[in-house]
Design an enzyme around this catalytic site. Sequence first.
Site, PDB file in Angstrom:
ATOM      1  N   GLU A 296       0.929  -1.211   0.094  1.00 37.78           N
ATOM      2  CA  GLU A 296       0.127  -0.128   0.065  1.00 37.78           C
ATOM      3  C   GLU A 296       0.831   1.247  -0.011  1.00 37.78           C
ATOM      4  O   GLU A 296       0.626   2.277  -0.529  1.00 37.78           O
ATOM      5  CB  GLU A 296      -0.903   0.007   1.189  1.00 37.78           C
ATOM      6  CG  GLU A 296      -2.060   0.893   1.259  1.00 37.78           C
ATOM      7  CD  GLU A 296      -3.039   0.842   2.253  1.00 37.78           C
ATOM      8  OE1 GLU A 296      -3.879   1.469   2.606  1.00 37.78           O
ATOM      9  OE2 GLU A 296      -2.902  -0.098   3.192  1.00 37.78           O
ATOM     10  N   ASP A 297       1.963   1.141   0.687  1.00 37.14           N
ATOM     11  CA  ASP A 297       2.752   2.527   0.990  1.00 37.14           C
ATOM     12  C   ASP A 297       3.933   2.657   0.054  1.00 37.14           C
ATOM     13  O   ASP A 297       4.767   3.474   0.173  1.00 37.14           O
ATOM     14  CB  ASP A 297       3.107   2.707   2.606  1.00 37.14           C
ATOM     15  CG  ASP A 297       1.889   2.859   3.477  1.00 37.14           C
ATOM     16  OD1 ASP A 297       0.757   3.005   2.737  1.00 37.14           O
ATOM     17  OD2 ASP A 297       1.859   2.715   4.605  1.00 37.14           O
TER      18      ASP A 297
END
Length: 767
Positions: free
Chosen positions: A107-108
């Site tokens: 996600e990051d």
Amino acid sequence: MAGTLEYQLLNKNLEIVDSHAVKNPEDYQDPEKLYQALIARVTKYHPSADISLIEKAYKIASEAHKEQFRKSGEPYIIHPLWVGIILADLEMDKETIVAGMLHDVVEDTVMTLDDITREFGSEVALLVDGVTKLGQLSYSKDKLEVQAENLRKMFLAMAKDIRVIIIKLADRLHNMRTLEFMTPEKQQEKARETMDIYAPIAQRLGISKIKIELDDLSLKYSNPQVYYQLVRDLNERKTKREEFVQQIVAEVSKHMENANIKAKVYGRVKHFFSIYKKMVNQNKTLDQIYDLFAVRIIVDTVKDCYAALGVIHEMYTPVPGRFKDYIAMPKANMYQSLHTTLIGPSGQPFEIQIRTEEMHKTAEYGIAAHWKYKESGDGTKGVAKNQEEEKLSWLRQILEWQRDMSDNREFLSLLKGDLDLFTEDVYCFTPNGDVKNLPNGSTPVDFAYAIHSAVGNKMVGARVNGKLVNIDYKIQNGDRIEILTSQNSKGPSRDWLNIVKSTQAKSKINQWFKKEFKEENIVRGRELIAAYCKAKAINLADVSKPKYLQIVQQKYGFRDWESVLAAIGHGGLKEGQVVNRLLEEYQKDHKKEITDETILETLSGVPSQKVHIAKSKSGIIVKGIDDMAVRFSKCCNPVPGDEIVGFVTRGRGMSIHRTDCVNMLHLSAAERERLIDAEWEGAGDNGGQYLAELKMYAHDRQGLLMDISKIFTEAKLDVKSMNVRTSKKGTATLDMGFIVHGRDELNRVIDKLRQVEGVLDIERTAS
């Protein structure tokens, strides 16, 4: 962190079994030291010495997160490491720990799911994907919709692999431990969400190790006053209680030894949230809660549990009605233990819990216990499937609701009701002797639906302990219940929704009505929409294009348009709100282009008579256009009776100002062309509600605010804002906003305020 330190002092000489209270993070935040702590924990319980998978995960996560920092200012890698440590404390398998360390990389960072599959295999990738999807929220919808949609994703992910939610719980626990770095609003929001959703899920899965800490942290941030008051009150009684518990532990240990029962005996302080829950449920103060601490006895076998109970009841007097046998009748999360409350030597009541080592592990780790590394006969890893199935019966029920429900809000409401931390359970029996546990206050109708929806739908009566009872009878512990059914039954009554207590029964009754009358509801919904459009002169064909229907259907969380119509038909949605939503979408595509020039031309071309517009809303008469929105300016807040003037804004309709408004007095010559005559319709108060703002100057004194508040209370006025500043010279300036119906009422209030002792001057806010 003062409360935490006090709590640690409080427990100084007591072994803390439940790892309760808010833990301080270890006194180092160096990633390398944290990694070593993680490895030490894993090697302590894991039979394999191979840590290469975890080492690789640490290196990849460190590299992926190297430029990122948390709100606390520490390197981001600290968070995945702590998630790994929490999972290692639960003695999870290596795949789960690796997925926990990598749960944020997709996600990051630039890493993809394919990268993780290539490096760590499909099992780890599946877990990471499950946790990642739980975090992907669409903030275009409102909060409730977001939360409901997120929970649906969570339960679907849990159904694929329960380890997904265990990683999510570990993630939430570390976030809660570091919540002090968030804003107070965020703290409240996260604490409430944890208390409503995550702590109850940990409880349902039997993971008390995590559940207890989530409970206490939620209480700390959602109700800090209560939390720190509990810390102080418990601390005051610390020494006395320590002596009492140590005395009981010594006595019990001696008697166990004399009876040749091999047992570990220790005392523990109950965690804050369980004490708070008792205070709320029983409406008692801390002084009235007697079992603030418990003595726990761990033995080898079930036979020893009952033998130890016999010894204990011989030693101390048991309190009637306070014995619970969760070994014979386990809780829904498979918790097993004997609980008994006794009177101590000095007349002080206390609780004793007796369980085996295996029961203790199940109580601490819950479903996580079944994901510990196990060797089966052929040397491969295995999971205790039967126990896992029992644990997941609750999850299956949630998934059943998901299939049956198209309305997100209803799903969220049912789920929160089912997860309510403050509910107590009641245990009862079927005619065959099977145990059913239901929420306290349940009726035979709840019992019938707990057996099967077909039994509930055909129910015509019930017998409790052999006697016929009304269907609103409140089930008591130990009742034997028999449901009477008939094939001629027409189905449940809507009145049943008011008497059932369990979420499961409410859901099944609602589903019956929706399915039974779905066709009629769809037809009725269609008719209601058509009637509403006709009454409001809206062209139904224009607003019911597939594109608009799709947007509105998603907004309300339905799977298809027929479900929306059915919801309107049975009263779950108002046709007006749906049609207005459709109209909004239509108008976005068909905006009227009105330029400043056309407005000014229209104004100059109208005759001198005044035209009434927006009569029902504003009660304003203006000279000019008859389809322009009229709004009251916030700078001077005009009320009926004031001299007013209209100002044609750029793109926001007409704003109404007082003629003495500073903004109107300082308009340029070009801007003055936008002014238009306006007056109130009728004289005096017109029944509407208007915000009035005053600025008051007064000599600062004790009781000034109370005198002012008294005037508003006596006049029954709704005060919207009050701001007080005091100068060094002792002059208080008060800015206040309140609702009035007109100028006459405002003048009466000003006259009364002028009579308050010490008031120097009062003026209306003019800009």
